[in-house]
Design a protein around this motif. Structure first.
Motif, PDB file in Angstrom:
ATOM      1  N   UNK A  72      36.506  27.441  37.271  1.00 51.77           N
ATOM      2  CA  UNK A  72      37.644  27.526  36.350  1.00 51.77           C
ATOM      3  C   UNK A  72      38.295  28.885  36.604  1.00 51.77           C
ATOM      4  N   UNK A 122      40.469  32.135  35.690  1.00 54.69           N
ATOM      5  CA  UNK A 122      40.955  32.934  34.558  1.00 54.69           C
ATOM      6  C   UNK A 122      41.842  34.041  35.117  1.00 54.69           C
ATOM      7  N   UNK A 123      43.095  34.035  34.697  1.00 55.87           N
ATOM      8  CA  UNK A 123      44.056  35.016  35.222  1.00 55.87           C
ATOM      9  C   UNK A 123      43.886  36.336  34.501  1.00 55.87           C
ATOM     10  N   UNK A 124      43.778  37.404  35.273  1.00 56.14           N
ATOM     11  CA  UNK A 124      43.628  38.717  34.658  1.00 56.14           C
ATOM     12  C   UNK A 124      44.206  39.796  35.572  1.00 56.14           C
ATOM     13  N   UNK A 125      43.966  41.056  35.206  1.00 56.87           N
ATOM     14  CA  UNK A 125      44.497  42.184  35.966  1.00 56.87           C
ATOM     15  C   UNK A 125      43.349  42.919  36.645  1.00 56.87           C
ATOM     16  N   UNK A 126      43.527  43.278  37.900  1.00 54.24           N
ATOM     17  CA  UNK A 126      42.475  43.968  38.662  1.00 54.24           C
ATOM     18  C   UNK A 126      42.104  45.279  37.980  1.00 54.24           C
ATOM     19  N   UNK A 173      47.624  41.021  39.914  1.00 61.49           N
ATOM     20  CA  UNK A 173      47.265  39.872  39.091  1.00 61.49           C
ATOM     21  C   UNK A 173      46.316  38.995  39.903  1.00 61.49           C
ATOM     22  N   UNK A 174      45.187  38.677  39.311  1.00 57.35           N
ATOM     23  CA  UNK A 174      44.166  37.949  40.048  1.00 57.35           C
ATOM     24  C   UNK A 174      43.550  36.838  39.198  1.00 57.35           C
ATOM     25  N   UNK A 229      39.999  35.106  38.347  1.00 57.45           N
ATOM     26  CA  UNK A 229      38.548  35.142  38.469  1.00 57.45           C
ATOM     27  C   UNK A 229      38.097  33.685  38.387  1.00 57.45           C
ATOM     28  N   UNK A 262      35.386  31.087  37.753  1.00 58.38           N
ATOM     29  CA  UNK A 262      34.157  31.167  36.974  1.00 58.38           C
ATOM     30  C   UNK A 262      33.441  29.823  36.907  1.00 58.38           C
ATOM     31  N   UNK A 275      29.226  30.922  33.489  1.00 51.20           N
ATOM     32  CA  UNK A 275      29.316  32.304  33.010  1.00 51.20           C
ATOM     33  C   UNK A 275      29.181  33.335  34.120  1.00 51.20           C
ATOM     34  N   UNK A 320      31.331  35.020  37.705  1.00 58.16           N
ATOM     35  CA  UNK A 320      32.489  35.055  38.601  1.00 58.16           C
ATOM     36  C   UNK A 320      31.993  34.871  40.029  1.00 58.16           C
ATOM     37  N   UNK A 345      36.710  41.358  46.838  1.00 62.54           N
ATOM     38  CA  UNK A 345      35.273  41.200  47.114  1.00 62.54           C
ATOM     39  C   UNK A 345      34.380  42.168  46.330  1.00 62.54           C
ATOM     40  N   UNK A 378      29.956  43.049  38.158  1.00 67.04           N
ATOM     41  CA  UNK A 378      30.037  42.385  36.846  1.00 67.04           C
ATOM     42  C   UNK A 378      28.671  41.821  36.461  1.00 67.04           C
TER      43      UNK A 378
END
Lengths: 532, 401
Positions: free
Chosen positions: B271, B273-277, B285-286, B288, B290, B293, B295, B317, B322
């Protein structure tokens, strides 16, 4: 940045200085390379090292570390001498030109060559190339600012841009490349000792009253606080007794680490909140775990002032709250409730008290971030600053004098050391050094030097050397490289076990309080010398 | 622009319909015997230019702007012309031939990614002729290297060739497979090169040379021996490659996949999930990717500023921190020089008590270092805490370092 990243490819000439862009901001470097290679745009790269970006340059210069103001003033000198300045722009939109022109008068190409080693005719060509373009963009990074005269060097760059009418236009600007994901946001949000969110001065009575009203409190201190670097001195002299560090690792990143350690060890109480047991956390009395970016909601503001969403992708370690939840919990335990239901609720409050953010909401930045200032809900955001007129009316030229670095080379410490990052690591390596692949590509510290320097010292590629400054010494492997010019060496600062900042000089720029990371004097010997 | 002239010539030159060799009109105009014909051509073209810039694709009249390709006009209007080699932002190459369309009056099928739209052009994007051609192209691709193991392929479900084979019902059983020419290369920490899956579309070459401009790879060798190579055909780890992974994201098949792609969930199982590096200040904008639970992959978001899909090696990479086993999971209190685990209540009560004592006894004796790493919300809370709870402006962060 005054201009958006997308403006880089709209410039006719791009001047990059004090930025090893391909390693520290790789995605921005691609835009620069595309502009130079496919857009036919001029590219001027100025750096003491022969960095990769210079392969794409129309014109490159390699000043000795600490000579930035000299070459910038020199370029302005040439532009004025040859009448290439934007006369109308200077007349209409700026003030203080005459004093600035007087200040650059002594900076003839010959004089600049003496200070920086840049051949006079190259400087003249660079000036003509920059001034000859309709739209010129200046990009700079810590190579400009991390000097005792860094603030002045930035003002010089602004002089250069204004002389050519390059501020407030598409494809122009004086653009600092911010090195950390949310360093822009931390400043915007008032994570600074002298300003509230939105850069309103704490000593200004009206601002203080505004914030007291907004926060429903009284007695906010009107005295500006002290900076991180001054906190070290305050800890040593005992006036600062406790410190709460959230997600930072100053015991690797501060200049002159031996001095910094002394300050930290003198604190009565140190709390460190982080995702890993950092070097700073090891010195703490209490360590609090926290969530990383992939485990929480929020926003970061990038180098072009674009406020962008951070979204939760995974659950963090069980029972560990986000940083804001920990701080709010602490406030409650100290008898001052700070209750928020979510990160979004905090954003709503911060937008309400920060004029440049007033028009922003999670809903508006759901698909794409918006650059501040964004004062109203229907404002599209401001990708370019100073368009039409400067924020404060007229753009001010500052007369800037060149001053030498705080520490210059001598017989005892004959080499100039400059520090920085490598592609595969980030800052103090807290995150990247936990990554197997990144470590495989860049496993250890090194000292990069010219072949001639290595030969003179009896060193060769791969030998372990001791690098010594007046403040400390480290061991690192020699990396003989064509990227270095004779007399200057480079060490990355990511590696705690061979921390470049044991060597660096903590002399500060008087205005910005930035330490002079980018130049100090060292001597280098083979490692056996260290054993003896 | 060669094609523009060519198409115009097709539409107006009577010789064209008889299969006579067509020269671009720009060239033709230098031939004296063509003068009268050219005048007529020019007149018609002029008339067309004065009309709305519109063309017809699959029976729909569509407007276009000068310079747009057939593919761009189609995509803008939600007409799905499939492509393999087309890479947004790079020069169209027409290499894969999957995007061919029928242009009325044209002698052959034309690659829609390279041919500019012209006024009055009539295009069929899914005619029997087009389908026949695409099926053959896909058949040949499925025959080159090894494409019979989708069941264990890491790109299954996220593979453009697989999608096309399904769409056009091609099994790859018509010809004898060419076999595997070059061994897999896994001698670096990030990228696995599986040449048996490579269809030589060249997207990786364009991603490397035209988008990221790292200039590490290109086409090498010739004909049946063709291969994507680094300079001197060395392993990636010994080349100019900086492992930005732009090529991996661009690869439409499984020729370039993350090193561990066979050991972790496939992209199609995850799935996004759009987020910020969380590294430098560019703010890429990247996504993740998943599952359970964790990445497993990171990709750049292609449609948004500031990075439009690009990332660097750290962003793409450098995410294993995390789920690192070294993460702090419980509060720690130092006693007699050594840390012991503590409950949140104990650690926060101790901290609150000590801060209160020290801040109460001495003005400005407590400082806060907030962070260029945490969110705006958290920075806002940290400074509000310093100013309203600790009653000091001693708050800073490492902007200067």
């Amino acid at each position: 940045m005054t201009n958006p990243i997308s403006d880089i490819e709209k410039a006719d000439v791009i001047l990059v200085t004090g930025s090893n862009t391909t390693e520290t901001h790789p995605v921005i470097s691609s835009a620069i390379k595309r502009a130079a290679k496919f857009g036919g745009k001029g590219l001027i790269v100025i750096d003491p090292r022969e960095i990769t970006l210079k392969q794409y340059a129309t014109l490159k210069m390699a000043p000795r570390p600490g000579g930035d103001i000299a070459w910038i003033n020199g370029m302005i000198h040439v532009i004025l001498k040859e009448g290439l300045q934007a006369k109308e722009y200077i007349l209409d939109r700026t003030e203080g030109f005459d004093a600035m022109a007087e200040a650059v008068a002594p900076f003839t190409p010959e004089y600049v060559e003496k200070i920086t080693g840049i051949p006079g005719n190259t400087l003249v060509e660079a000036a003509r190339l920059y001034a000859g373009a309709e739209k010129g963009s200046i990009l700079y990074c810590m190579g400009i600012t991390q000097h005792i005269n860094g603030t002045n060097a930035v003002k010089s760059l602004a002089n250069l841009a204004m002389v050519c009418g390059n501020l407030g236009i598409e494809g122009g600007g004086v653009n600092p490349l911010r090195g950390q994901n949310n360093v822009q946001g931390a400043c915007d949000m008032g994570g600074l000792p002298d300003v509230y969110p939105g850069y309103r001065k704490v000593h200004d009575e009206s601002h203080a009253q505004t914030m007291e009203k907004a926060w429903g409190v009284t007695g906010l201190s009107r005295t500006p606080g002290i900076t991180a670097t001054d906190m070290v001195d305050a800890a040593i002299d005992g006036t600062l007794k406790a410190l709460y560090v959230i997600g930072e690792n100053p015991l690797v990143s501060e200049a002159d680490l031996n001095h910094t350690e002394k300050g930290f060890h003198n604190l009565e109480f140190l709390v460190v909140q982080d995702i890993f047991m950092t070097e700073t956390a090891q010195a703490a009395n209490v360590v609090l775990p926290a969530l990383c970016f992939a485990e929480k909601e929020g926003t970061f503001t990038n180098t072009e002032r674009r406020v962008q969403r951070v979204r939760k992708a995974v659950d963090g370690p069980e029972g560990v709250p986000a940083d804001w939840e920990i701080v709010c919990d602490l406030a409650r335990r100290m008898g001052v409730p700070m209750e928020f239901k979510s990160a979004e609720a905090i954003f709503t409050e911060l937008a309400a008290v920060t004029p440049a953010f007033s028009g922003l909401s999670y809903k508006r930045i759901e698909k794409e971030g918006i650059p501040w200032p964004c004062p109203t809900a229907d404002h599209p955001g401001t990708p370019r600053l100073h368009v039409g007129s400067f924020a404060k009316g007229k753009g001010t030229f500052f007369p800037i004098e060149w001053t030498p670095p705080a520490e210059v080379t001598d017989a005892e410490y004959p080499l100039a050391l400059t520090t920085g990052r490598v592609l595969y690591h980030y800052h103090t390596g807290t995150m990247t050094r936990k990554s197997k692949g990144l470590n495989e590509r860049s496993p250890e510290c090194f000292v990069e030097m010219a072949g001639s320097d290595a030969k003179n010292l009896g060193l060769s590629d791969g030998t372990l050397a001791t690098v010594t400054s007046r403040r400390g010494n480290i061991k690192a492997r020699v990396k003989v490289s064509r990227r270095m010019h004779k007399g200057t060496v480079f060490i990355p600062f990511h590696f705690a076990e061979a921390a470049a900042n044991r060597l660096t000089n903590a002399k500060l720029d008087p205005d910005s309080k930035i330490p002079e990371f980018k130049v100090c004097a060292v001597r280098i010997g083979s490692a056996p010398e260290a054993r003896g | 622009m060669w094609h523009t002239y060519l198409i115009s010539a097709f539409k107006t030159n009577p010789l064209a319909t008889r299969g006579v060799c067509i020269l671009p009109t720009a060239v033709v105009s230098f031939l004296p015997w063509q003068t009268s014909l050219n005048q007529k051509t020019d007149k018609v073209r002029l008339e067309m230019e004065h009309k709305d810039k519109s063309m017809i694709i699959d029976g729909r009249a569509l407007r276009f702007t000068e310079g747009e390709t057939i593919l761009e006009v189609a995509r803008r209007n939600h007409i799905d012309i499939p492509t393999l080699c087309h890479l947004k932002g790079a020069t169209p190459t027409g290499a894969c031939r999957v995007c061919v369309v029928e242009v009325e009056g044209a002698r052959t099928l034309m690659t829609s990614c390279t041919v500019p739209a012209t006024a009055g052009m009539v295009v069929h994007s899914e005619s029997p002729e087009v389908i026949r051609s695409r099926r053959m192209t896909i058949e040949l691709m499925l025959t080159s290297g090894r494409h019979d193991d989708c069941l264990v392929c890491p790109s299954s479900g996220d593979c453009r060739l697989q999608d096309l084979a399904f769409r056009y019902k091609v099994k790859g059983a018509t010809f004898t497979p060419s076999g595997v020419k070059y061994p897999m290369e896994a001698a670096n920490p990030f990228i696995l090169r599986d040449f048996s899956k490579c269809i030589l579309c060249g997207r990786c070459v364009q991603a490397c040379n035209e988008v990221q401009v790292n200039e590490a790879i290109d086409f090498g060798y010739r004909g049946a021996e063709a291969k994507i190579v680094t300079k001197g055909d060395r392993a990636l780890k010994d080349s100019d490659c900086v492992f930005c992974g732009e090529c991996v994201q661009a690869c439409p098949v499984a020729a370039l996949v993350p090193k561990n792609a066979r050991l972790v969930p496939r992209m199609s199982e995850t799935r996004a999930v759009k987020t910020t590096c969380s590294y430098c200040g560019v703010g890429c904008q990247m996504n993740l990717h998943v599952k359970n639970n964790r990445v497993w992959h990171v990709t750049g978001c292609e449609e948004v500023a500031p990075n439009h899909g690009s990332l660097c090696v750290k962003g793409r990479y450098g995410f294993d921190f995390i789920a690192s086993e070294h993460r702090l999971t419980t509060p720690l209190i130092k006693e007699n020089g050594a840390f012991r685990e503590a409950s949140w209540d104990e650690a926060l009560d101790l901290t609150a008590r000590r801060f209160k004592e020290i801040a109460g006894a001495h003005a400005d004796a407590v400082g806060v270092l907030t962070s260029a790493r945490v969110t705006n919300e958290e920075n806002y809370i940290a400074q509000k805490f310093a100013r309203t709870v600790l009653k000091t402006n001693n708050i800073d962060h490492c902007a200067r370092l």
